[in-house]
Design an enzyme around this catalytic site. Structure first.
Site, mmCIF file in Angstrom:
data_model
loop_
_atom_site.group_PDB
_atom_site.id
_atom_site.type_symbol
_atom_site.label_atom_id
_atom_site.label_comp_id
_atom_site.label_asym_id
_atom_site.label_seq_id
_atom_site.Cartn_x
_atom_site.Cartn_y
_atom_site.Cartn_z
ATOM 1 N N LYS A 138 0.864 -1.350 0.103
ATOM 2 C CA LYS A 138 0.081 -0.083 0.110
ATOM 3 C C LYS A 138 0.982 1.031 0.003
ATOM 4 O O LYS A 138 2.115 1.236 0.290
ATOM 5 C CB LYS A 138 -0.969 -0.227 1.033
ATOM 6 C CG LYS A 138 -0.237 0.023 2.709
ATOM 7 C CD LYS A 138 -1.114 -0.389 3.663
ATOM 8 C CE LYS A 138 -0.168 -0.828 5.045
ATOM 9 N NZ LYS A 138 0.809 -1.634 4.785
ATOM 10 N N TYR A 222 -2.889 4.379 7.114
ATOM 11 C CA TYR A 222 -3.078 3.381 8.150
ATOM 12 C C TYR A 222 -4.235 3.663 8.908
ATOM 13 O O TYR A 222 -5.074 2.926 8.948
ATOM 14 C CB TYR A 222 -1.894 3.255 9.035
ATOM 15 C CG TYR A 222 -0.765 2.358 8.327
ATOM 16 C CD1 TYR A 222 -0.493 1.140 8.651
ATOM 17 C CD2 TYR A 222 0.262 3.111 7.708
ATOM 18 C CE1 TYR A 222 0.201 0.379 8.215
ATOM 19 C CE2 TYR A 222 1.299 2.224 7.334
ATOM 20 C CZ TYR A 222 1.382 0.872 7.284
ATOM 21 O OH TYR A 222 2.162 0.289 7.042
#
Length: 373
Positions: A138, A222
């Site tokens: 990611k 996150y």
């Protein structure tokens, strides 16, 4: 991705720490306790930087995955080093230019994309065209348009695409998610989250052409992803600000700090932030009608601690009970994706999860009046 971009990446890449010697034999069972598969899945990490080194070590801790190929811009340096460590034959070491030849190597069943963000799309699509499954770090890409291209390519070539959202595979986070969805802490009211750190001048993450943006894509993703996952809704409204207080070359291409608020259809609010210019925490706080869950540290590698303060569903007071999880999140990712490949099941964090985050990231930048990509 042009050859010039690849050379820029090679120049900016720092040498990783020397790897420790691995055991000669695979463990009989994974450190995560995952069911043993009939045959390990062969992975080729693409880009042999620090994150790929962690992934390779994780594969060594499970019988479900093994390193069968390497893709690197340093074939004379990193190639032999890791080939020796993981018993990869010389003819299974590839460069970015020879990457497409992995189609002819049946020992490579999947790739792990550990490249800079702007390279994720190209190397995912090329892997799909070579018939290889893809585990991509990611952020999935640097735009929602790229995310859709990656999803379409993997679908059309009948390969699986998983995004490496490791907190989804952490037992402490899954325990917290179960508490929320079981109603143990009452109804959700809001979230607060942040991930803050320092990046030094010269790191590729401060290069917009390679990173696609600033701390939001690297650190802010996150709390963004965790909140979306725990909440079970997609944000519908955004407010955001970006700021670069430090003047000079370090933040000449990307912003220093991002702070944003999201509102979900149910009315839940989330207040989040990230920065490349401060030493700070990695935390997530969950506010509910029966109490609060505070997770800190929340987003480091396998070190998750939380406390719940309030009243549980049965009325018992629960205050100050720390729960610590030391868990190998990278091995859990490898185990899960290997099982998906062997059992022909969909990954829990498929490409659509990465696309949803990128759509939110684009909305945050738009709300702040700041460019992305």
């Amino acid at each position: 991705m042009s050859p010039m971009d690849r050379r820029a990446f090679t120049k900016l890449s720092a040498l990783t720490l020397a790897a420790t010697k691995l055991p000669a034999q695979k463990p009989a069972t994974s450190v995560t306790g995952a069911p043993t598969l009939s045959k390990p899945v062969g992975f080729a990490p693409v880009g042999l930087g620090a994150i790929s080194e962690i992934f390779m070590k994780a594969c060594a801790r499970t019988p479900s995955a093994t390193i069968t190929g390497l893709v690197t811009g340093h074939p004379a340096e990193k190639g032999p080093k890791y080939a020796s460590q993981y018993n990869v034959p010389q003819n299974s070491i590839y460069t970015y230019e020879t990457y497409d030849k992995i189609r002819d190597n049946p020992a490579i069943e999947a790739v792990y994309i550990g490249l800079p963000n702007s390279m994720h799309c190209e190397y995912t699509i090329r892997a799909a065209e070579a018939g290889k499954h893809v585990l991509c770090e990611k952020p999935m890409a640097i735009s929602s348009a790229e995310c859709r291209k990656m999803i379409d390519a993997c679908r059309s070539h009948n390969v699986k695409l998983m995004i490496a959202y490791r907190v989804h595979y952490d037992p402490t986070f899954t325990q917290i998610r179960k508490m929320i969805h079981n109603g143990d802490i009452g109804d959700l009211v809001g979230f607060q989250g942040g991930f803050y750190g320092q990046k030094q001048a010269g790191e590729w993450r401060l290069n917009r052409a390679l990173a696609g943006g600033g701390s939001l894509l690297d650190l802010g993703i996150y709390p963004l992803n965790a909140i979306r996952w725990l909440c079970g809704e997609e944000p519908s409204e955004f407010r955001a600000l970006v700021s670069t207080m430090e003047k000079g070359p370090r933040f000449a291409q990307v912003e220093q700090t991002v702070e944003w608020v999201m509102k979900f259809p149910s009315g839940i609010l989330a207040n989040c932030g990230s920065s490349y210019g401060t030493e700070g925490p990695a935390f997530l706080q969950i506010d509910a009608t029966k109490g609060q869950i505070h997770i800190e540290p929340a987003f480091y590698y396998g070190d998750v601690k939380y406390t719940f303060t309030g009243r549980t569903r049965n009325g018992n007071v629960a205050g100050g009970f720390p729960v610590t999880g030391q868990y190998d999140q990278f091995t859990a990712e490898a185990d899960h994706f290997a099982a998906c490949i062997r059992n022909n099941t969909a990954p829990l964090t498929a490409g659509e999860e990465g696309l949803a985050d990128m759509l939110a990231i684009e909305s945050i930048y738009k709300a702040a009046g700041a460019p992305i990509g």
